[in-house]
Design a protein around this motif. Structure first.
Motif, mmCIF file in Angstrom:
data_model
loop_
_atom_site.group_PDB
_atom_site.id
_atom_site.type_symbol
_atom_site.label_atom_id
_atom_site.label_comp_id
_atom_site.label_asym_id
_atom_site.label_seq_id
_atom_site.Cartn_x
_atom_site.Cartn_y
_atom_site.Cartn_z
ATOM 1 N N LEU A 1 0.888 4.194 -2.750
ATOM 2 C CA LEU A 1 0.560 5.556 -2.322
ATOM 3 C C LEU A 1 1.730 6.507 -2.501
ATOM 4 O O LEU A 1 1.622 7.679 -2.182
ATOM 5 C CB LEU A 1 0.123 5.553 -0.847
ATOM 6 C CG LEU A 1 -1.250 4.941 -0.575
ATOM 7 C CD1 LEU A 1 -1.444 4.640 0.905
ATOM 8 C CD2 LEU A 1 -2.366 5.874 -1.055
ATOM 9 N N ASN B 1 1.402 2.263 15.856
ATOM 10 C CA ASN B 1 1.936 3.565 15.446
ATOM 11 C C ASN B 1 1.386 4.675 16.316
ATOM 12 O O ASN B 1 0.201 4.723 16.593
ATOM 13 C CB ASN B 1 1.578 3.844 13.986
ATOM 14 C CG ASN B 1 2.585 3.194 13.074
ATOM 15 O OD1 ASN B 1 3.621 2.732 13.525
ATOM 16 N ND2 ASN B 1 2.273 3.171 11.801
ATOM 17 N N GLY B 2 2.245 5.542 16.706
ATOM 18 C CA GLY B 2 1.801 6.696 17.479
ATOM 19 C C GLY B 2 1.823 6.443 18.966
ATOM 20 O O GLY B 2 1.532 7.325 19.751
ATOM 21 N N ALA C 1 0.847 -1.199 0.000
ATOM 22 C CA ALA C 1 0.000 0.000 0.000
ATOM 23 C C ALA C 1 0.883 1.249 0.000
ATOM 24 O O ALA C 1 0.607 2.215 -0.707
ATOM 25 C CB ALA C 1 -0.937 0.002 1.208
ATOM 26 N N SER C 2 1.958 1.237 0.793
ATOM 27 C CA SER C 2 2.866 2.400 0.840
ATOM 28 C C SER C 2 3.475 2.656 -0.533
ATOM 29 O O SER C 2 3.624 3.801 -0.954
ATOM 30 C CB SER C 2 3.995 2.170 1.837
ATOM 31 O OG SER C 2 3.486 2.016 3.129
ATOM 32 N N ILE D 1 -4.602 -2.816 -5.607
ATOM 33 C CA ILE D 1 -4.510 -1.541 -4.889
ATOM 34 C C ILE D 1 -4.355 -0.393 -5.884
ATOM 35 O O ILE D 1 -5.010 0.651 -5.772
ATOM 36 C CB ILE D 1 -3.333 -1.549 -3.888
ATOM 37 C CG1 ILE D 1 -3.607 -2.551 -2.765
ATOM 38 C CG2 ILE D 1 -3.094 -0.168 -3.300
ATOM 39 C CD1 ILE D 1 -2.440 -2.772 -1.814
ATOM 40 N N GLU E 1 4.691 6.455 -0.907
ATOM 41 C CA GLU E 1 5.267 6.855 0.374
ATOM 42 C C GLU E 1 6.651 6.267 0.615
ATOM 43 O O GLU E 1 7.309 6.620 1.577
ATOM 44 C CB GLU E 1 4.339 6.408 1.516
ATOM 45 C CG GLU E 1 3.008 7.154 1.545
ATOM 46 C CD GLU E 1 2.041 6.568 2.556
ATOM 47 O OE1 GLU E 1 2.357 5.529 3.178
ATOM 48 O OE2 GLU E 1 0.944 7.139 2.718
ATOM 49 N N LYS F 1 -1.759 -9.035 11.998
ATOM 50 C CA LYS F 1 -2.029 -8.700 10.600
ATOM 51 C C LYS F 1 -1.834 -7.220 10.308
ATOM 52 O O LYS F 1 -1.449 -6.844 9.222
ATOM 53 C CB LYS F 1 -3.465 -9.094 10.242
ATOM 54 C CG LYS F 1 -3.638 -10.591 10.172
ATOM 55 C CD LYS F 1 -5.072 -10.994 9.820
ATOM 56 C CE LYS F 1 -5.197 -12.505 9.915
ATOM 57 N NZ LYS F 1 -6.428 -12.944 10.514
ATOM 58 N N ASP F 2 -2.105 -6.382 11.242
ATOM 59 C CA ASP F 2 -2.037 -4.952 10.999
ATOM 60 C C ASP F 2 -0.704 -4.416 11.502
ATOM 61 O O ASP F 2 -0.501 -4.247 12.693
ATOM 62 C CB ASP F 2 -3.209 -4.260 11.727
ATOM 63 C CG ASP F 2 -3.212 -2.757 11.480
ATOM 64 O OD1 ASP F 2 -4.163 -2.098 11.920
ATOM 65 O OD2 ASP F 2 -2.267 -2.243 10.851
ATOM 66 N N ALA F 3 0.201 -4.146 10.577
ATOM 67 C CA ALA F 3 1.538 -3.721 10.978
ATOM 68 C C ALA F 3 1.517 -2.360 11.659
ATOM 69 O O ALA F 3 2.404 -2.021 12.415
ATOM 70 C CB ALA F 3 2.430 -3.667 9.743
ATOM 71 N N ALA F 4 0.503 -1.555 11.376
ATOM 72 C CA ALA F 4 0.490 -0.180 11.877
ATOM 73 C C ALA F 4 -0.210 -0.064 13.223
ATOM 74 O O ALA F 4 -0.435 1.024 13.699
ATOM 75 C CB ALA F 4 -0.201 0.714 10.848
ATOM 76 N N TRP F 5 -0.488 -1.179 13.880
ATOM 77 C CA TRP F 5 -1.385 -1.097 15.055
ATOM 78 C C TRP F 5 -0.769 -0.344 16.217
ATOM 79 O O TRP F 5 -1.461 0.178 17.069
ATOM 80 C CB TRP F 5 -1.823 -2.497 15.496
ATOM 81 C CG TRP F 5 -0.789 -3.274 16.225
ATOM 82 C CD1 TRP F 5 0.305 -3.883 15.691
ATOM 83 C CD2 TRP F 5 -0.741 -3.541 17.632
ATOM 84 N NE1 TRP F 5 1.030 -4.514 16.670
ATOM 85 C CE2 TRP F 5 0.422 -4.322 17.875
ATOM 86 C CE3 TRP F 5 -1.555 -3.215 18.701
ATOM 87 C CZ2 TRP F 5 0.771 -4.766 19.143
ATOM 88 C CZ3 TRP F 5 -1.202 -3.660 19.972
ATOM 89 C CH2 TRP F 5 -0.044 -4.425 20.180
#
Lengths: 634, 169
Positions: free
Chosen positions: A16, A556-557, A12-13, A44, A18, A550-554
């Motif tokens: 997009l 983040n922040g 996805a990156s 995508i 990125e 599954k969600d690599a961004a979980w």
């Protein structure tokens, strides 16, 4: 995490735009060789292309003119209904102008009140007094149902489009524009939530409703109180028309350095009930945070079930009610794997054996946990069970703060002994003496808990749980046949193959919610068909950086210090016996644990606890042992 | 504020509101309904807005939300896009119908995403705003925008996989 998964997470990156150049090359090189990744990237890219096609759409002048004309026609139509009512604004505005010119707040308040009370006139010139809050509360206190229909915009969350309050039936329900529906019954202690995207109704236990449904007065009080606490004051009261009905219009507003807020209430002067409301809030930067319209009505009846709010009857129900609910667990397995699957077949046997084997017993469970003398017992549980009724007494062997050395342990060991009879005798003496004891009791309807510290019993707590107990934590059933209620899959692994066991694997995704991290989990249950499907080994793994997440961004922040460390816990039944009733039971359970470092290296597993189980499978229970009214501390 | 200033608000922002509604819903009639509801909601409490109001972020969000809400309710095929930019020349009729269906499916899929994901995707991929502008409008951090966008992309690609494969037939 392997290379393929690492690349997949960056598709996805890449699409997009990125990724830095070096990474782009790496990902593209992999995609060229990998069909699934290439297919996913193509999907995508096509999605983004399709979405991008819409950028070219824009409204031309004729469409805008058509929309604009329609808008102002609607405004004119609304204005005509309000025109005659606007004469009354003169009086309220007079009050406001006086307020602005006055020197003192007190005088200003007096003038405003005078303007409102004395200066407001109806169409025929008779003075109209503001409907007092107490009158509204009284009028609304008699209604069986209230419905709020809402529309608008709220910065910090979804707005329900319709909310129901049943004051006699003690029901609250709401639905919003996304198809989400919630139905709560206070009398049944049940909350049902429906998601349209999954077509699933989730059922959970309702301890306390969000709003006191004893009376609408309390709801109204909290509304006024919230406004008052924020400094809102009534600025005008007038008669007017709203949606073709004669109403009294009360306007409240407040303003501070951070935001401006106004609320308009439309009250039916005959029934004295709220007819409608509007709310607006603008923050200090001039940004609109809320624009909401609410209409109230008071039907004689309301929804009796979630289906009355439009939820389809074929929606699946998933129960997360506390306690062991075998029907819900069975249904979850059927949905996940199918009725004829190996998982379903084995779980059906597992649940049946668990239910039969733990129906009635008296167990004494001795725990050695993390004391400085390896064979020292520090907790003795006495576990009484008869059908749904369950009582567990947790006796601490040592007093809080007591230094434990060989001498102290030798004395305690002599008193405790190491047989069922000696431990039971010790616990009953301990119960009569002093020291820490916690009693958890479930009588079939209520979960009760009470604790004694040294000499004093605290007051017992009591919670209604008709579906089953949520305590205690470590009982015979949990040690021998732990709940595998969320659908777990059978896997083949070396340990299972070597010991001829059946391994169920369950994975759990990590969750970040309200700043609290629940790391990804993996659970392995090794069932022994030769030992009546006892769970001979249970492995619990927590890993913040889990390969199954599954969600690599979980994460983040999130502040890294908020993330708990990983760990692995292995609980193993090292000794078991077969009782005269044919069932196998554990005699000794060893629990080992270690932390997990970020590089996946781990220290060897160290012993965390040793538990010994002593059983009486034909017990005679002392009188009143399951009676919540006979708990100490009352 | 006076009626004259409301008219000024409509004249300044109206066409943008209508265009955003059109890009989200793909349907001119739905776009007009969105326009009506967004501005009427403001008009009905016009007296409560005194002082300066920064309308742009609110109008963006309210328009996107209302467009998704109305699109969710109305599952009809989009009418010909009268009053809008014409389709690219040279597109054959069958392909055009498929394209309509794909766009309809995209609108429905957006309408069923979690709210922030849908808003971020639209503001980024349809409205062309950067993460900083989106963060200001939506009221979250840039990182949160990035995470929401990624999740939206993955979920939309999954939900639309059948439609996105049509080119391969």
């Amino acid at each position: 995490m392997d290379k393929h998964e690492s690349i997949r997470r960056r598709l996805a990156s890449l699409a997009l735009g990125e990724l830095p150049e070096r990474e782009q090359a790496e990902v593209r090189a992999h995609v060229d060789r990998c069909d699934p990744c290439r297919a996913e990237l193509t999907q995508i890219e096509r999605l983004l292309d399709r979405a991008g096609e819409r950028k070219s759409l824009s409204a031309d002048e004729s469409l805008h003119e058509s929309a604009r004309t329609r808008l102002f026609a609607a405004i004119d139509s609304e204005n005509k209904m309000e025109t005659t009512a606007r004469r009354h604004i003169r009086w309220a505005l007079l009050g406001r102008r006086i307020v602005k010119n006055r020197m003192t707040k007190l005088a200003a308040a007096v003038i405003v009140v005078a303007a409102i009370v004395l200066g407001v006139r109806s169409l025929d010139g008779t003075p109209v007094k503001a409907v007092e809050f107490s009158e509204i509360a009284k009028a609304m206190g008699e209604v069986p149902w209230m419905r709020m229909t809402q529309s608008g915009f709220q910065d910090d969350g979804s707005l329900p489009s319709e909310t129901w309050f049943g004051f006699e039936s003690k029901v609250q329900a709401e639905k919003d524009a996304t198809g989400y529906v919630r139905f709560e019954s206070v009398t049944e202690h049940r909350r049902l939530e429906y998601s349209r995207s999954s077509n699933i109704i989730t059922m959970t236990y309702l301890e306390e409703p969000a709003m006191n449904l004893d009376s609408p007065t309390l709801w109204l009080e909290s509304l006024y109180k919230a406004l008052e606490e924020r400094g809102a004051r009534t600025t005008s009261v007038r008669m007017g028309d709203y949606q073709g009905r004669r109403v009294q219009i009360q306007e409240l507003s407040r303003s501070d350095g951070n935001e401006r807020e106004s609320v308009t209430l439309y009250i039916d002067p005959k029934t004295k009930r709220l007819h409608a409301g509007k709310g607006t809030r603008v923050d200090g930067a001039g940004k609109v945070a809320m624009i909401v319209d609410v209409d109230f009505d008071y039907p004689p009846t309301g929804p009796g079930s979630i289906y009355d709010l439009g939820v389809p009857r074929d929606a699946k129900i998933v129960s997360n009610m506390p306690g062991w609910n075998v029907h819900a667990a069975r249904e979850r397995y059927r949905q996940a794997w199918g009725e004829t699957s190996r998982e379903c077949g084995i779980m059906e046997r597992y649940w049946r054996i668990r239910d039969e084997a733990t129906r009635e017993y008296l167990a004494v469970i001795a725990h050695n946990t993390a004391v400085n003398i390896t064979d020292a017992m520090n907790v003795v549980d006495v576990d009484y069970k008869s059908g749904p009724r369950h009582r567990q007494e947790r006796h601490a062997v040592f007093e809080s703060g007591q230094a434990i050395n060989d001498e102290v342990w030798a004395k305690s060991k002599q008193q405790l002994g190491d047989t069922f009879e000696s431990l039971l005798t010790w616990s009953r003496a301990h119960h009569a003496g002093r020291g820490r004891i916690t009693i958890d009791l479930y009588d079939g309807q209520y979960d009760c808990s009470v604790t004694r510290e040294h000499d004093n019993w605290g007051p017992p707590s009591k919670h209604y749980h008709p579906e089953g107990s949520i305590a205690p934590e470590i009982a015979l059933g949990d040690l021998a046949w732990p709940e595998i209620s969320s659908p777990a899959r059978i896997i083949e692994d070396d340990y299972a193959a070597e010991h001829k066991l059946i391994c169920f694997e369950r994975q759990q995704q990590g969750l970040l919610s309200h700043g609290i991290v629940s790391p990804p989990g993996r659970f392995l249950y090794y069932l022994d068909p030769a030992w009546d499907y006892l769970c001979r080994r249970k492995v619990t793994e927590w890993r913040p950086d889990a390969p199954w997440q599954k969600d690599a961004a979980w994460l983040n922040g999130i502040d890294p210090t908020q993330v708990p460390n990983g760990s692995i816990t292995v609980e193993e039944i090292t000794e078991a016996f077969q009782a005269p009733n044919g069932h196998w039971y554990p005699k000794a359970i060893v629990e080992r644990q270690t932390g997990v470092r970020k590089d996946y290296r781990q220290a060897p597993l160290g012993i965390n606890a040793i538990r010994r189980v002593y059983l009486d499978l034909s017990p005679e229970f002392p009188e009143g042992v399951f009676d919540a009214n006979k708990l100490p501390g009352q | 504020m006076s009626d004259g200033r409301f008219e000024e608000l409509v004249n300044t922002h109206g066409r943008d509101v209508l265009s955003v509604a059109l890009r989200v819903s793909g349907d001119p009639e739905t776009a007009k309904d969105v326009y009506q509801e967004v501005f009427l909601a403001i008009w009905r409490r016009w007296d409560s807005f005194d002082g300066d109001v920064n309308w742009r972020p609110y109008l963006y969000r309210a328009t996107v939300r209302k467009a998704l809400e109305l699109s969710r309710v109305r599952r009809s095929a989009p009418a010909s896009l009268e009053g809008c930019e014409p389709e690219a020349p040279g597109v054959d009729a069958d392909a055009g119908l498929r394209l309509d269906e794909i766009h309809q499916r995209l609108t429905q899929s957006l309408a069923s995403l979690p709210r922030q994901q849908a808003e971020v995707f639209i503001l980024s991929r349809i409205e062309g705003l950067d993460h900083g502008a989106i963060a200001e409008i939506v009221g979250c951090s840039r990182n949160s925008v990035r995470v929401s966008l990624h999740r939206a992309v993955k979920e939309l690609a999954r939900r639309m996989s059948e439609y996105l494969s049509w080119n391969d037939r």
